[in-house]
Each structure stands twice: as C-alpha cells, then as structure tokens.
Scaffold this motif. Structure first.
Motif, PDB file in Angstrom:
ATOM      1  N   THR A  35      -6.012 -12.304 -27.674  1.00 40.78           N
ATOM      2  CA  THR A  35      -5.199 -11.417 -28.507  1.00 40.78           C
ATOM      3  C   THR A  35      -3.726 -11.483 -28.110  1.00 40.78           C
ATOM      4  OG1 THR A  35      -7.062  -9.897 -28.852  1.00 40.78           O
ATOM      5  CG2 THR A  35      -4.849  -9.021 -29.213  1.00 40.78           C
ATOM      6  N   ALA A  36      -3.470 -11.426 -26.791  1.00 38.74           N
ATOM      7  CA  ALA A  36      -2.088 -11.466 -26.316  1.00 38.74           C
ATOM      8  C   ALA A  36      -1.431 -12.802 -26.624  1.00 38.74           C
ATOM      9  CB  ALA A  36      -2.056 -11.196 -24.812  1.00 38.74           C
ATOM     10  N   LEU A  37      -2.194 -13.872 -26.524  1.00 37.39           N
ATOM     11  CA  LEU A  37      -1.655 -15.203 -26.783  1.00 37.39           C
ATOM     12  C   LEU A  37      -1.197 -15.336 -28.231  1.00 37.39           C
ATOM     13  CD1 LEU A  37      -1.252 -17.917 -25.272  1.00 37.39           C
ATOM     14  CD2 LEU A  37      -3.459 -18.630 -26.187  1.00 37.39           C
ATOM     15  N   LEU A  38      -2.026 -14.843 -29.151  1.00 41.39           N
ATOM     16  CA  LEU A  38      -1.683 -14.975 -30.567  1.00 41.39           C
ATOM     17  C   LEU A  38      -0.612 -13.989 -31.019  1.00 41.39           C
ATOM     18  CD1 LEU A  38      -4.115 -16.884 -30.563  1.00 41.39           C
ATOM     19  CD2 LEU A  38      -4.673 -16.013 -32.828  1.00 41.39           C
ATOM     20  N   GLU A  39      -0.345 -12.967 -30.208  1.00 43.81           N
ATOM     21  CA  GLU A  39       0.759 -12.072 -30.532  1.00 43.81           C
ATOM     22  C   GLU A  39       2.098 -12.798 -30.453  1.00 43.81           C
ATOM     23  OE1 GLU A  39       0.304  -8.812 -27.863  1.00 43.81           O
ATOM     24  OE2 GLU A  39      -1.177  -7.780 -29.121  1.00 43.81           O
ATOM     25  N   GLY A  40       2.119 -13.911 -29.732  1.00 41.50           N
ATOM     26  CA  GLY A  40       3.337 -14.708 -29.632  1.00 41.50           C
ATOM     27  C   GLY A  40       3.521 -15.676 -30.778  1.00 41.50           C
ATOM     28  N   GLY A  41       2.568 -15.706 -31.708  1.00 35.67           N
ATOM     29  CA  GLY A  41       2.646 -16.622 -32.838  1.00 35.67           C
ATOM     30  C   GLY A  41       1.349 -17.367 -33.037  1.00 35.67           C
ATOM     31  N   ALA A  42       1.186 -17.950 -34.213  1.00 33.37           N
ATOM     32  CA  ALA A  42      -0.056 -18.652 -34.556  1.00 33.37           C
ATOM     33  C   ALA A  42      -0.246 -19.895 -33.681  1.00 33.37           C
ATOM     34  CB  ALA A  42      -0.045 -19.041 -36.028  1.00 33.37           C
ATOM     35  N   LEU A  43      -1.511 -20.190 -33.373  1.00 36.59           N
ATOM     36  CA  LEU A  43      -1.900 -21.378 -32.624  1.00 36.59           C
ATOM     37  C   LEU A  43      -3.152 -21.960 -33.258  1.00 36.59           C
ATOM     38  CD1 LEU A  43      -1.562 -20.098 -28.932  1.00 36.59           C
ATOM     39  CD2 LEU A  43      -0.132 -21.855 -29.999  1.00 36.59           C
ATOM     40  N   ASP A  44      -3.396 -23.227 -32.977  1.00 38.82           N
ATOM     41  CA  ASP A  44      -4.615 -23.878 -33.460  1.00 38.82           C
ATOM     42  C   ASP A  44      -5.730 -23.861 -32.422  1.00 38.82           C
ATOM     43  OD1 ASP A  44      -3.493 -24.794 -35.998  1.00 38.82           O
ATOM     44  OD2 ASP A  44      -2.308 -26.189 -34.775  1.00 38.82           O
TER      45      ASP A  44
ATOM     46  N   ASP B 135     -11.708 -34.351 -35.114  1.00 44.95           N
ATOM     47  CA  ASP B 135     -12.902 -33.822 -35.785  1.00 44.95           C
ATOM     48  C   ASP B 135     -12.716 -32.333 -36.084  1.00 44.95           C
ATOM     49  OD1 ASP B 135     -15.362 -33.066 -36.706  1.00 44.95           O
ATOM     50  OD2 ASP B 135     -16.518 -33.920 -35.053  1.00 44.95           O
ATOM     51  N   PRO B 136     -12.344 -31.991 -37.314  1.00 48.82           N
ATOM     52  CA  PRO B 136     -12.120 -30.580 -37.680  1.00 48.82           C
ATOM     53  C   PRO B 136     -13.383 -29.724 -37.577  1.00 48.82           C
ATOM     54  CG  PRO B 136     -11.129 -32.053 -39.305  1.00 48.82           C
ATOM     55  CD  PRO B 136     -11.990 -32.901 -38.426  1.00 48.82           C
ATOM     56  N   GLY B 137     -14.554 -30.345 -37.493  1.00 45.16           N
ATOM     57  CA  GLY B 137     -15.805 -29.598 -37.365  1.00 45.16           C
ATOM     58  C   GLY B 137     -16.105 -29.158 -35.956  1.00 45.16           C
ATOM     59  N   LEU B 138     -15.310 -29.628 -35.006  1.00 48.76           N
ATOM     60  CA  LEU B 138     -15.501 -29.225 -33.611  1.00 48.76           C
ATOM     61  C   LEU B 138     -14.931 -27.822 -33.408  1.00 48.76           C
ATOM     62  CD1 LEU B 138     -14.639 -32.338 -31.381  1.00 48.76           C
ATOM     63  CD2 LEU B 138     -16.802 -31.095 -31.431  1.00 48.76           C
ATOM     64  N   GLY B 139     -15.765 -26.923 -32.934  1.00 52.92           N
ATOM     65  CA  GLY B 139     -15.287 -25.585 -32.615  1.00 52.92           C
ATOM     66  C   GLY B 139     -14.892 -25.458 -31.170  1.00 52.92           C
ATOM     67  N   LEU B 140     -15.442 -26.360 -30.326  1.00 43.72           N
ATOM     68  CA  LEU B 140     -15.220 -26.259 -28.880  1.00 43.72           C
ATOM     69  C   LEU B 140     -15.392 -27.621 -28.239  1.00 43.72           C
ATOM     70  CD1 LEU B 140     -16.865 -23.644 -26.485  1.00 43.72           C
ATOM     71  CD2 LEU B 140     -17.146 -26.075 -26.058  1.00 43.72           C
ATOM     72  N   VAL B 141     -14.539 -27.921 -27.291  1.00 42.24           N
ATOM     73  CA  VAL B 141     -14.742 -29.082 -26.420  1.00 42.24           C
ATOM     74  C   VAL B 141     -14.603 -28.623 -24.971  1.00 42.24           C
ATOM     75  CG1 VAL B 141     -14.021 -30.883 -28.038  1.00 42.24           C
ATOM     76  CG2 VAL B 141     -12.317 -29.785 -26.580  1.00 42.24           C
ATOM     77  N   THR B 142     -15.351 -29.274 -24.137  1.00 37.96           N
ATOM     78  CA  THR B 142     -15.255 -29.038 -22.703  1.00 37.96           C
ATOM     79  C   THR B 142     -15.335 -30.389 -22.010  1.00 37.96           C
ATOM     80  OG1 THR B 142     -16.157 -27.723 -20.859  1.00 37.96           O
ATOM     81  CG2 THR B 142     -17.752 -28.738 -22.346  1.00 37.96           C
TER      82      THR B 142
ATOM     83  N   VAL C 281     -11.094 -24.038 -27.305  1.00 43.27           N
ATOM     84  CA  VAL C 281     -11.722 -23.462 -28.494  1.00 43.27           C
ATOM     85  C   VAL C 281     -10.749 -23.464 -29.665  1.00 43.27           C
ATOM     86  CG1 VAL C 281     -12.891 -21.428 -29.421  1.00 43.27           C
ATOM     87  CG2 VAL C 281     -13.120 -21.980 -26.988  1.00 43.27           C
ATOM     88  N   ARG C 282     -11.277 -23.759 -30.837  1.00 43.47           N
ATOM     89  CA  ARG C 282     -10.470 -23.687 -32.048  1.00 43.47           C
ATOM     90  C   ARG C 282     -10.265 -22.222 -32.417  1.00 43.47           C
ATOM     91  NH1 ARG C 282      -9.417 -27.927 -35.255  1.00 43.47           N
ATOM     92  NH2 ARG C 282     -11.161 -29.118 -34.375  1.00 43.47           N
ATOM     93  N   VAL C 283      -9.033 -21.833 -32.676  1.00 45.14           N
ATOM     94  CA  VAL C 283      -8.713 -20.437 -32.964  1.00 45.14           C
ATOM     95  C   VAL C 283      -9.510 -19.929 -34.163  1.00 45.14           C
ATOM     96  CG1 VAL C 283      -6.880 -18.897 -33.790  1.00 45.14           C
ATOM     97  CG2 VAL C 283      -6.436 -20.469 -31.893  1.00 45.14           C
ATOM     98  N   ALA C 284      -9.652 -20.751 -35.191  1.00 42.70           N
ATOM     99  CA  ALA C 284     -10.397 -20.338 -36.384  1.00 42.70           C
ATOM    100  C   ALA C 284     -11.853 -20.046 -36.054  1.00 42.70           C
ATOM    101  CB  ALA C 284     -10.312 -21.422 -37.453  1.00 42.70           C
TER     102      ALA C 284
END
Length: 320
Positions: free
Chosen positions: A75-84, A110-117, A154-157
């Motif tokens: 939440t705090a990170l995105l208060e500084g502006g949008a991120l992907d 790969d836009p279908g990836l929600g998470l990479v580790t 993680v993808r923000v979306a």
C-alpha cells in the motif's frame, strides 16, 4: 515493449546487520523501496530512513504477521505512484545482483505470469546443522510452481485481484497467497537464477524447535484454508508425532514388542531420510532432527486448533 516499472518491499523485526545488507542490495537498483518494521527494538527504522527508504511502522496493538507487513508495504509503495511489479523480500535476505533484471524480463515476456521467484541460498550453510537444514529446504527445481517462499516478484494487477496476503495467516502465508493466485488463473514460475541470500543465523536447538512449531501451525491453518494442500505433511505429523508415540507408551504397559515395533518404524524413517540426504553436510544430524520434527509440528497444529476453537488471535511464533 515498455519496460515494467518495479518497486520493492522489505519486511523485518530486529534483523540488525541482516536488514542493512538487505536494504543496501535493493536501494541502488530500485527507485522506490519501502521497509515495514514490526516493532523492532534495534536501529532498523533509523538505518532505513538514513538510506532514503520509506518506512512503515506497524501498530503494535495489532498482532504482527509477515502477511500484514507485506500488505502495508504494498500500500505504501503504491502511494508513491503506479507500478507494474513489486519485489517482496524478507529482511534477513540480501538480493543477488542481476535477479531484479532477470525477474522483470520474465514478467515482461509473459503477461500471464502473476509471480516469479528464483533460488534462495544460505550465506553460511555449514555454520550449524540448522542453517544446513534451511539450505536443503531452499533448493527446489526451476519451472512452474504452485507455491514459494516470501521472496517473490509479483505483478501489481495480480496482487490487487486477489486482495494481497491474508494477515491472519501467521506461517506459510506465502503458500496461502500463491494458492489463491493460482486459483485466480495466474501462472507462477521459479527461474533457474540465484535470487536471494538468506542468513538463518540459527545456533540453538530452541530456535529450531520454535521454528518447527511455527511450521506445524502453517500446515494446519493453510491446509484448512486450501485442502488438500499440506495434507501429506499433516498425515505424517499425526502418525509420527502422535499415533506412534502413543503406541510406544502403550507397549511399555501391554507388550514390549509393540514398543520395539514402533522403534523400528522410527529407525526405518531415519534411514530413509538419511539416504535422501546422502552427500549433504551433517546428514546424520539433519536426519535425526527431521525425524524428531513431527513432535513440534504437532504442537503447532494443536496450537492452531486451540486458537481457532477459542477464537484467539493468530499471533506469530517467533524463533529469533
């Protein structure tokens, strides 16, 4: 293609020098970094601010959980502006140079990836048997996965779609998050790339015991939320942590052969575990602790059951 924008969230509590190494590995590579502190009594907050990192200090009147901290950081990170994209990292880990580039490239491809580790390793894997057990546990094959640890990109979306982490889950909260992400249709991937270096710094049996109790709590809580996840682990705990010890005690009064049979089962389990650890440092000690682990796991599972039955808060089980 436009390169995805990336921020980072680090979480910690009294991590000392480990947190300093963590933040130093992030600040030069990320334009925006948030550190979330869970009631530290050391200089964590002051150090983070000295690097220009945004600091969130959690309200101490509410039970701390890693999930709660990651949500607050997001939440705090995105208060500084949008991120992907957001890189989450635990405060006892430092990020390997090159990981953020590799992770971002995979997410962009790969836009279908929600998470990479990636791969996590111990900084001092042979310092103690407990560190070595962590080192063994971290090494998992690359490729599609259903769950991973707390170090993840993680993808923000995707994060927003599933509502982030569940703050009531005190252990295996990363598994729980990943399972919901997969159920929402996102893909999860482990890249064959070194991601972070972890400093377990476990030197005492009591630390390992408490950590193993916490693991048992996670088996029970996340297993209930997402059956059949952790079913195999739970069945082994009920067998080796409860049923067989009770049979052993029964044998002391009814027939010594029962107790001998139980001892043989534990011996076979130890031997099987030892073979699986062949070539690893301190394999015998690791096998003995893994055989014993079902008892503290059981205590953790019972702790969750008691808390749920009584409506108690799910408070963290600290081991450091």
């Amino acid at each position: 293609m436009t390169r995805p924008t990336l921020g980072a969230v680090a979480i910690g509590r009294n991590e000392g020098e480990r947190l300093k190494a963590c933040l130093r590995s992030l600040v030069p590579l990320c334009a925006r970094v948030v550190y979330v502190d869970s009631g530290s009594r050391d200089d964590s907050v002051g150090f983070a601010r000295s690097l220009g990192v945004t600091v969130v200090e959690l309200d101490t009147s509410v039970p701390f959980t890693a999930a709660r901290a990651r949500n607050a950081g997001f939440t705090a990170l995105l208060e500084g502006g949008a991120l992907d994209l957001v890189q989450f990292v635990d405060g006892d880990c430092r990020v390997e140079p090159g990981w953020l580039e590799a992770g971002t490239a995979a997410m962009q491809a790969d836009p279908g990836l929600g998470l990479v580790t990636g791969w996590r390793s111990e900084i001092h894997p042979t310092a103690t048997v407990y560190n070595q057990m962590c080192e063994v546990d971290w090494h998992r094959p690359a490729g599609p996965i259903t769950a991973c640890g707390g170090d993840m990109m993680v993808r923000v979306a995707a994060f927003g779609q599933i509502g982030g982490f569940d703050p009531a889950v005190i252990a295996a909260e990363d598994d729980e998050f990943c399972l919901r992400l997969g159920k929402a249709g996102w893909k999860l991937l482990r890249l064959p790339v070194q991601m972070t270096w972890h400093d377990a710094d476990m030197t005492r049996f009591s630390q390992w015991w408490q950590r193993t109790i916490r693991n048992g709590h996670g088996f029970a809580q996340v297993g209930r939320l997402h059956p059949p996840h952790f079913r195999r682990e739970q069945m082994r705990v009920w067998l080796y942590g409860l049923a067989l010890p009770l049979l052993f005690l029964l044998g002391l009064f009814a027939s010594p052969w029962i107790s001998l049979a139980v001892t043989a089962v534990y011996t076979l389990s130890f031997i099987k575990t030892l073979k699986g650890l062949k070539g690893r440092p301190m394999a015998g000690k690791q096998a003995a602790l893994l055989t014993l682990a079902k008892i503290p796991n059981l205590l953790g599972m019972l702790t969750y059951s008691r808390r749920r039955r009584n409506g108690d808060a799910m408070r963290i089980i600290e081991y450091k």
